[in-house]
Design an enzyme around this catalytic site. Structure first.
Site, PDB file in Angstrom:
ATOM      1  N   CYS A   1       0.863  -1.188   0.000  1.00 42.69           N
ATOM      2  CA  CYS A   1       0.000   0.000   0.000  1.00 42.69           C
ATOM      3  C   CYS A   1       0.900   1.238   0.000  1.00 42.69           C
ATOM      4  CB  CYS A   1      -0.955   0.013   1.173  1.00 42.69           C
ATOM      5  SG  CYS A   1      -1.892  -1.527   1.379  1.00 42.69           S
TER       6      CYS A   1
ATOM      7  N   PRO B   1       1.663   7.469  -1.732  1.00 39.66           N
ATOM      8  CA  PRO B   1       2.355   8.078  -2.873  1.00 39.66           C
ATOM      9  C   PRO B   1       3.863   7.817  -2.917  1.00 39.66           C
ATOM     10  CG  PRO B   1       2.019   9.725  -1.188  1.00 39.66           C
ATOM     11  CD  PRO B   1       1.380   8.455  -0.673  1.00 39.66           C
ATOM     12  N   GLY B   2       4.382   6.977  -2.052  1.00 39.85           N
ATOM     13  CA  GLY B   2       5.765   6.541  -2.193  1.00 39.85           C
ATOM     14  C   GLY B   2       6.770   7.182  -1.256  1.00 39.85           C
ATOM     15  N   GLY B   3       6.319   7.998  -0.324  1.00 40.67           N
ATOM     16  CA  GLY B   3       7.264   8.654   0.590  1.00 40.67           C
ATOM     17  C   GLY B   3       8.064   7.652   1.406  1.00 40.67           C
ATOM     18  N   LYS B   4       7.381   6.610   1.896  1.00 45.35           N
ATOM     19  CA  LYS B   4       8.077   5.626   2.724  1.00 45.35           C
ATOM     20  C   LYS B   4       8.975   4.731   1.853  1.00 45.35           C
ATOM     21  CE  LYS B   4       4.252   5.644   6.041  1.00 45.35           C
ATOM     22  NZ  LYS B   4       3.270   6.334   5.176  1.00 45.35           N
TER      23      LYS B   4
ATOM     24  N   ASP C   1       0.615  -1.098  -4.860  1.00 47.58           N
ATOM     25  CA  ASP C   1      -0.590  -0.377  -4.461  1.00 47.58           C
ATOM     26  C   ASP C   1      -1.709  -0.820  -5.393  1.00 47.58           C
ATOM     27  OD1 ASP C   1      -1.035   2.277  -2.562  1.00 47.58           O
ATOM     28  OD2 ASP C   1      -2.562   2.042  -4.112  1.00 47.58           O
TER      29      ASP C   1
ATOM     30  N   ASP D   1      -3.169  -6.102  -5.723  1.00 49.56           N
ATOM     31  CA  ASP D   1      -4.044  -6.195  -4.560  1.00 49.56           C
ATOM     32  C   ASP D   1      -3.280  -6.941  -3.461  1.00 49.56           C
ATOM     33  OD1 ASP D   1      -5.956  -6.662  -2.649  1.00 49.56           O
ATOM     34  OD2 ASP D   1      -7.483  -7.392  -4.048  1.00 49.56           O
TER      35      ASP D   1
ATOM     36  N   CYS E   1      -2.392   5.290   9.839  1.00 51.88           N
ATOM     37  CA  CYS E   1      -2.524   6.681  10.298  1.00 51.88           C
ATOM     38  C   CYS E   1      -3.866   6.828  11.009  1.00 51.88           C
ATOM     39  CB  CYS E   1      -2.371   7.677   9.145  1.00 51.88           C
ATOM     40  SG  CYS E   1      -3.498   7.424   7.755  1.00 51.88           S
TER      41      CYS E   1
END
Length: 433
Positions: free
Chosen positions: A251, A254-257, A274, A300, A372
């Site tokens: 998941c 947007p790819g920050g991690k 994702d 998935d 979150c």
């Protein structure tokens, strides 16, 4: 011809509340219609303000409007909310707020509401408050179901959480250590006259004293720095990927991690998945800006047999789909788009994905579960149930507390050390079961 900012704010609020659209989708599209940076900022302020204080603003409209506006006139109702928000919560002079809001009726093609909107706003100016005992939803500007869940989960802290949700979020940045050091970048910030208020000792995340446009950050376009909340920056630090580890970011958009994992372990073999193909474009963009490489797959997570190549992972970051109740200060539309009935559905989906990810984790490997959310059913209760049902799951201690009687996970509450609300639990898969 310049766009009317109040009219755009009314349209945006209408789209979110009545049409169920996401603020993060609607607002950028409307801001793109405006040239002035100052007006873009005002539009954001008005949209966020209306969504933060929605029940309170609705309450005041009901005080002065006998029949609610419906159908084609409905957008006029949201223009009233925009007008009331300006008068009560901004530094815009009242006379200007009233005049500009009334003028926006022309842009919305509802000139026939001009007199009514003018009358309501001026009535509020004369009678800003009354002595009515307000229900909790209006008093706290949160939906009743969420207030009850916060009371159940945090009997001593629920009011502090609600107060934190009403604040503007702080701006955190992450330094790309493949490009520069944190100390060297701090000197660049000083030269740019950008002050920091806090540096986390574990992750080196930097909290700015005041938000700035990202283009003002030194070498942003060169990939030296990214904007990411301090709580979210803990993920890569806690995952602790090592050289040549096979890592899955589940998941990921947007790819920050994903990018942070590679900044800390550039020779790790990272796959980012994702379920939403459109959101994976952001992952690709972030990787390209930071000059990093990962395998990106639209997949998935609950059904790994459809995409997994059979080789197990050393480390998995499961940033699970969740209620988002920890990031309300940054996304106030969550309060109105999320429903109480969503929580059980999300808990079930989290269970499915957790089980699926466990099946492709190496014995001896580690899985970092993150959300979150601040709701216990999505977090500590979810992990406790998983550990109870899986004999090969070892719950590792990542708590920052020195009290050994407390749980081994880490629940960050909104506003704690200026961070978003976030949850982390780290599990190791036993090699001996």
């Amino acid at each position: 011809m310049s766009k009317n900012v109040r009219a755009l704010a009314a349209k945006c609020s209408f789209a979110v509340i009545d049409k169920g659209r996401s603020l993060s989708d609607e607002l950028p599209a409307l801001q793109a219609q405006i040239e002035s940076t100052k007006d873009k900022g005002l539009l954001q302020e008005l949209c966020y303000g209306v969504l933060r204080y929605l029940p309170e603003l609705e309450f005041h409209v009901r005080r002065f409007v006998d029949k609610p506006l419906k159908g084609k006139q409905r957008v006029g109702h949201f223009l009233l909310l925009v007008g009331l928000y300006q008068i009560k919560y901004t530094r815009i002079p009242d006379h200007a707020a009233v005049a500009e809001t009334v003028a926006a009726t022309a842009a919305l093609k509802c000139r026939h509401l001009k007199g009514m909107i003018n009358a309501v706003l001026r009535s509020y100016q004369r009678q800003p408050d009354d002595n009515t005992a307000l229900p909790d939803a209006v008093r706290y500007n949160h939906p009743s179901w969420l207030i009850q869940k916060l009371k159940d989960g945090y009997p001593q802290q629920w009011q502090d959480i609600i107060a934190a949700n009403m604040q503007r979020p702080d701006m955190w940045i992450r330094i790309n250590k493949q490009k520069t050091s944190v100390d060297a970048y701090l000197k660049l910030l000083e030269l740019a006259q950008i002050d920091i208020s806090y540096r986390d000792s574990d992750s080196d995340a930097l909290c700015l004293a005041h938000p700035v446009d990202v283009t003002k950050l030194p070498h942003f376009a060169d990939g030296w720095v990214s904007v990411q909340d301090g709580a979210a920056q803990m993920a890569a630090t806690l995952l602790a990927a090592q050289a040549n580890d096979r890592v899955l970011d589940c998941c990921a958009a947007p790819g920050g991690k994903t990018c942070h994992i590679l900044e800390l372990a550039p020779s790790a073999h990272v796959t980012a998945i994702d379920i939403e193909a459109t959101r994976l474009h952001r992952v690709e963009e972030n990787l390209a800006r930071l000059d990093l490489t990962a395998r990106v797959i639209c997949a998935d997570a609950a059904k790994p047999t459809a995409w997994h190549d059979g080789e197990l992972y050393d480390k998995i970051l499961l940033d699970a789909p969740c209620s988002g109740t920890g990031v309300i200060r940054k996304n106030p539309d969550i309060k109105w788009l999320r429903r109480a009935s969503d929580i059980d559905t999300l808990v079930e989906l989290q269970q499915q994905i957790l089980a699926a990810m466990w099946s492709i984790l190496k014995p001896g490997g580690t899985l970092l579960y993150a959300t979150c959310s601040i709701l216990p059913e999505e977090n500590s209760k979810q992990i406790q149930r998983f550990v109870d049902n899986n004999q090969d799951a070892i719950w590792l201690d990542i708590s920052r507390s020195t009290d050994t009687t407390l749980a081994d996970d880490w629940q960050i509450l909104p506003g704690e050390q200026s961070m978003d609300g976030f949850y982390y639990a780290k599990l190791q898969k036993s090699a001996n079961v």
